[in-house]
Design a protein around this motif. Structure first.
Motif, PDB file in Angstrom:
ATOM      1  N   HIS A 206       0.813  -1.639   0.259  1.00 53.09           N
ATOM      2  CA  HIS A 206      -0.227  -0.051   0.366  1.00 53.09           C
ATOM      3  C   HIS A 206       0.674   1.042   0.598  1.00 53.09           C
ATOM      4  CE1 HIS A 206      -3.261   2.293   1.477  1.00 53.09           C
ATOM      5  NE2 HIS A 206      -2.748   2.865   1.766  1.00 53.09           N
ATOM      6  N   ALA A 207       0.689   2.463  -0.788  1.00 49.79           N
ATOM      7  CA  ALA A 207       1.850   3.201  -1.203  1.00 49.79           C
ATOM      8  C   ALA A 207       0.946   4.350  -0.179  1.00 49.79           C
ATOM      9  CB  ALA A 207       2.472   3.950  -2.720  1.00 49.79           C
ATOM     10  N   TRP A 208       1.720   5.015   0.412  1.00 41.66           N
ATOM     11  CA  TRP A 208       0.502   6.153   0.321  1.00 41.66           C
ATOM     12  C   TRP A 208       1.236   8.052   0.430  1.00 41.66           C
ATOM     13  CZ3 TRP A 208       2.189   8.976   4.467  1.00 41.66           C
ATOM     14  CH2 TRP A 208       3.187   8.716   5.298  1.00 41.66           C
ATOM     15  N   ASP A 209       1.226   9.286  -0.032  1.00 43.63           N
ATOM     16  CA  ASP A 209       2.104  10.212   0.096  1.00 43.63           C
ATOM     17  C   ASP A 209       0.963  11.418   1.123  1.00 43.63           C
ATOM     18  OD1 ASP A 209       3.576   9.639  -2.069  1.00 43.63           O
ATOM     19  OD2 ASP A 209       1.937   9.776  -3.542  1.00 43.63           O
ATOM     20  N   THR A 210       1.947  11.810   1.832  1.00 48.08           N
ATOM     21  CA  THR A 210       2.018  12.996   3.116  1.00 48.08           C
ATOM     22  C   THR A 210       1.464  14.097   1.754  1.00 48.08           C
ATOM     23  OG1 THR A 210       3.671  12.124   4.283  1.00 48.08           O
ATOM     24  CG2 THR A 210       2.426  15.105   4.572  1.00 48.08           C
TER      25      THR A 210
ATOM     26  N   GLU B 182       3.241  -4.290   3.792  1.00 48.10           N
ATOM     27  CA  GLU B 182       4.093  -2.683   3.346  1.00 48.10           C
ATOM     28  C   GLU B 182       4.277  -2.177   3.150  1.00 48.10           C
ATOM     29  OE1 GLU B 182       7.559  -3.684   3.126  1.00 48.10           O
ATOM     30  OE2 GLU B 182       7.313  -5.923   3.868  1.00 48.10           O
ATOM     31  N   LEU B 183       4.086  -1.005   3.640  1.00 52.85           N
ATOM     32  CA  LEU B 183       2.589   0.086   3.391  1.00 52.85           C
ATOM     33  C   LEU B 183       4.319   1.367   3.052  1.00 52.85           C
ATOM     34  CD1 LEU B 183       0.744   2.416   4.353  1.00 52.85           C
ATOM     35  CD2 LEU B 183       1.386   2.387   6.914  1.00 52.85           C
ATOM     36  N   VAL B 184       4.634   2.054   2.301  1.00 54.78           N
ATOM     37  CA  VAL B 184       5.315   2.408   1.603  1.00 54.78           C
ATOM     38  C   VAL B 184       4.825   4.123   1.546  1.00 54.78           C
ATOM     39  CG1 VAL B 184       7.321   2.309  -0.287  1.00 54.78           C
ATOM     40  CG2 VAL B 184       6.470   0.058   0.761  1.00 54.78           C
ATOM     41  N   GLU B 185       5.645   5.068   1.812  1.00 52.69           N
ATOM     42  CA  GLU B 185       5.960   6.624   1.259  1.00 52.69           C
ATOM     43  C   GLU B 185       6.000   6.972   0.151  1.00 52.69           C
ATOM     44  OE1 GLU B 185       5.621  11.113   3.229  1.00 52.69           O
ATOM     45  OE2 GLU B 185       7.195   9.979   3.346  1.00 52.69           O
ATOM     46  N   GLY B 186       5.395   7.036  -0.884  1.00 53.49           N
ATOM     47  CA  GLY B 186       6.133   7.617  -1.847  1.00 53.49           C
ATOM     48  C   GLY B 186       4.499   7.011  -3.337  1.00 53.49           C
ATOM     49  N   ASP B 187       4.990   7.574  -4.563  1.00 57.19           N
ATOM     50  CA  ASP B 187       4.124   7.015  -5.762  1.00 57.19           C
ATOM     51  C   ASP B 187       4.263   5.665  -6.097  1.00 57.19           C
ATOM     52  OD1 ASP B 187       3.528   8.161  -8.329  1.00 57.19           O
ATOM     53  OD2 ASP B 187       4.420   6.813  -9.414  1.00 57.19           O
ATOM     54  N   PRO B 188       2.356   5.602  -6.003  1.00 60.63           N
ATOM     55  CA  PRO B 188       2.109   4.107  -6.163  1.00 60.63           C
ATOM     56  C   PRO B 188       2.814   3.392  -6.769  1.00 60.63           C
ATOM     57  CG  PRO B 188       0.309   5.268  -5.769  1.00 60.63           C
ATOM     58  CD  PRO B 188       1.518   6.724  -6.124  1.00 60.63           C
ATOM     59  N   SER B 189       3.113   3.519  -8.636  1.00 63.61           N
ATOM     60  CA  SER B 189       3.640   2.411 -10.108  1.00 63.61           C
ATOM     61  C   SER B 189       4.811   2.861  -9.307  1.00 63.61           C
ATOM     62  CB  SER B 189       3.766   3.688 -11.286  1.00 63.61           C
ATOM     63  OG  SER B 189       3.691   5.184 -10.929  1.00 63.61           O
ATOM     64  N   GLU B 190       5.484   3.760  -8.886  1.00 61.21           N
ATOM     65  CA  GLU B 190       6.958   3.771  -8.261  1.00 61.21           C
ATOM     66  C   GLU B 190       7.272   2.901  -7.511  1.00 61.21           C
ATOM     67  OE1 GLU B 190       8.584   8.022  -7.998  1.00 61.21           O
ATOM     68  OE2 GLU B 190       7.654   8.554  -9.597  1.00 61.21           O
TER      69      GLU B 190
ATOM     70  N   ARG C 279      -2.781  12.309 -12.201  1.00 56.39           N
ATOM     71  CA  ARG C 279      -2.610  10.764 -12.545  1.00 56.39           C
ATOM     72  C   ARG C 279      -3.181  10.287 -13.394  1.00 56.39           C
ATOM     73  NH1 ARG C 279      -1.876   9.057  -6.822  1.00 56.39           N
ATOM     74  NH2 ARG C 279       0.285   9.525  -6.397  1.00 56.39           N
ATOM     75  N   ALA C 280      -4.431  10.424 -13.710  1.00 55.05           N
ATOM     76  CA  ALA C 280      -5.007  10.295 -15.175  1.00 55.05           C
ATOM     77  C   ALA C 280      -4.324  10.422 -16.247  1.00 55.05           C
ATOM     78  CB  ALA C 280      -6.219  10.914 -14.818  1.00 55.05           C
ATOM     79  N   MET C 281      -3.579  11.473 -15.721  1.00 54.43           N
ATOM     80  CA  MET C 281      -3.178  12.759 -17.083  1.00 54.43           C
ATOM     81  C   MET C 281      -1.840  12.038 -17.686  1.00 54.43           C
ATOM     82  SD  MET C 281      -4.456  14.936 -17.788  1.00 54.43           S
ATOM     83  CE  MET C 281      -3.932  16.087 -18.757  1.00 54.43           C
ATOM     84  N   LEU C 282      -1.558  11.350 -16.366  1.00 56.31           N
ATOM     85  CA  LEU C 282       0.641  11.099 -16.960  1.00 56.31           C
ATOM     86  C   LEU C 282       0.021   9.261 -17.119  1.00 56.31           C
ATOM     87  CD1 LEU C 282       2.042  12.775 -12.942  1.00 56.31           C
ATOM     88  CD2 LEU C 282       2.140  13.300 -15.991  1.00 56.31           C
ATOM     89  N   GLY C 283      -1.001   9.130 -16.726  1.00 57.96           N
ATOM     90  CA  GLY C 283      -1.289   7.581 -17.122  1.00 57.96           C
ATOM     91  C   GLY C 283      -1.531   6.590 -15.907  1.00 57.96           C
ATOM     92  N   SER C 284      -2.308   5.433 -16.116  1.00 57.34           N
ATOM     93  CA  SER C 284      -2.658   4.874 -15.014  1.00 57.34           C
ATOM     94  C   SER C 284      -1.128   3.882 -13.901  1.00 57.34           C
ATOM     95  CB  SER C 284      -3.081   3.808 -15.254  1.00 57.34           C
ATOM     96  OG  SER C 284      -3.099   2.376 -15.790  1.00 57.34           O
ATOM     97  N   VAL C 285      -2.263   3.671 -12.974  1.00 56.61           N
ATOM     98  CA  VAL C 285      -0.662   2.999 -12.382  1.00 56.61           C
ATOM     99  C   VAL C 285      -0.361   1.019 -12.850  1.00 56.61           C
ATOM    100  CG1 VAL C 285      -0.457   1.488 -10.099  1.00 56.61           C
ATOM    101  CG2 VAL C 285      -0.987   4.022 -10.198  1.00 56.61           C
ATOM    102  N   SER C 286      -1.396   1.481 -13.536  1.00 61.58           N
ATOM    103  CA  SER C 286      -1.218   0.078 -14.280  1.00 61.58           C
ATOM    104  C   SER C 286      -0.335  -0.670 -15.398  1.00 61.58           C
ATOM    105  CB  SER C 286      -2.776  -1.010 -14.197  1.00 61.58           C
ATOM    106  OG  SER C 286      -3.131  -0.453 -15.030  1.00 61.58           O
ATOM    107  N   GLN C 287      -0.659   1.075 -15.954  1.00 61.79           N
ATOM    108  CA  GLN C 287      -0.101   1.053 -17.350  1.00 61.79           C
ATOM    109  C   GLN C 287       1.469   1.156 -17.311  1.00 61.79           C
ATOM    110  OE1 GLN C 287      -1.375   4.133 -19.885  1.00 61.79           O
ATOM    111  NE2 GLN C 287      -0.007   3.582 -21.698  1.00 61.79           N
ATOM    112  N   ARG C 288       1.908   2.143 -16.411  1.00 62.97           N
ATOM    113  CA  ARG C 288       3.079   2.535 -15.966  1.00 62.97           C
ATOM    114  C   ARG C 288       3.841   0.620 -15.291  1.00 62.97           C
ATOM    115  NH1 ARG C 288       4.827   6.740 -12.428  1.00 62.97           N
ATOM    116  NH2 ARG C 288       6.838   6.285 -13.264  1.00 62.97           N
TER     117      ARG C 288
END
Length: 150
Positions: free
Chosen positions: A42-46, A89-97, A121-130
């Motif tokens: 699970h990715a999360w961002d502050t 795993e709980l990780v801070e950051g961009d989900p795709s990265e 994120r939709a503008m940059l491309g989806s997580v699944s696509q990246r």
């Protein structure tokens, strides 16, 4: 006698969306078939860390909220008890990265087809696509299960 063969690691992204719940179920079934383990990520961002405007945010508070949300999500998918050996795993950051990094050394990366990403994120491309383009292992993209309500 212990086997020297490595245990297959199946990484799955969990973001609270119905398709990520389906991906987690799929990853669990697959891992059981191949004698592997599931690593739920699970990715999360502050918000303040990524430039959102607004009042100052306490990163410890954000972490605790992310931890609670992740626990609720896992409990929604596995209401009776978590599968034995499920790694969290709980990780801070961009989900795709985060998921692309987690794919290093994994047998498989499993993601949902539609997550909870925002408009940017939709503008940059989806997580699944990246992930499909950049992961270090094969990627399975799972759609939301039909008729499933959360």
């Amino acid at each position: 006698m212990r086997s020297t063969e490595p245990v297959p690691r199946v990484v799955v992204g969990v973001d609270g969306s119905p398709s990520s719940y389906a991906a987690l179920r799929w990853a669990d079934r697959y891992a059981r078939r191949v004698g592997g383990v599931v690593e739920a990520v699970h990715a999360w961002d502050t918000p303040s860390a990524i430039g959102w405007s607004g009042p100052a945010v306490d990163p410890a508070f954000d972490l605790e909220q992310a931890r609670e949300r992740f626990a609720r999500e896992l409990g929604s998918v596995f209401p009776d008890e978590l599968p034995a050996g499920l790694r969290q795993e709980l990780v801070e950051g961009d989900p795709s990265e985060v998921l692309i990094r987690a794919s290093q050394g994994a047998e498989l990366l499993v993601v949902g087809s539609r997550g909870r990403g925002g408009f940017a994120r939709a503008m940059l491309g989806s997580v699944s696509q990246r992930c499909a383009q950049h992961a270090a292992c094969p990627v399975v993209v799972v759609r939301q299960e039909q008729g499933t309500a959360y």
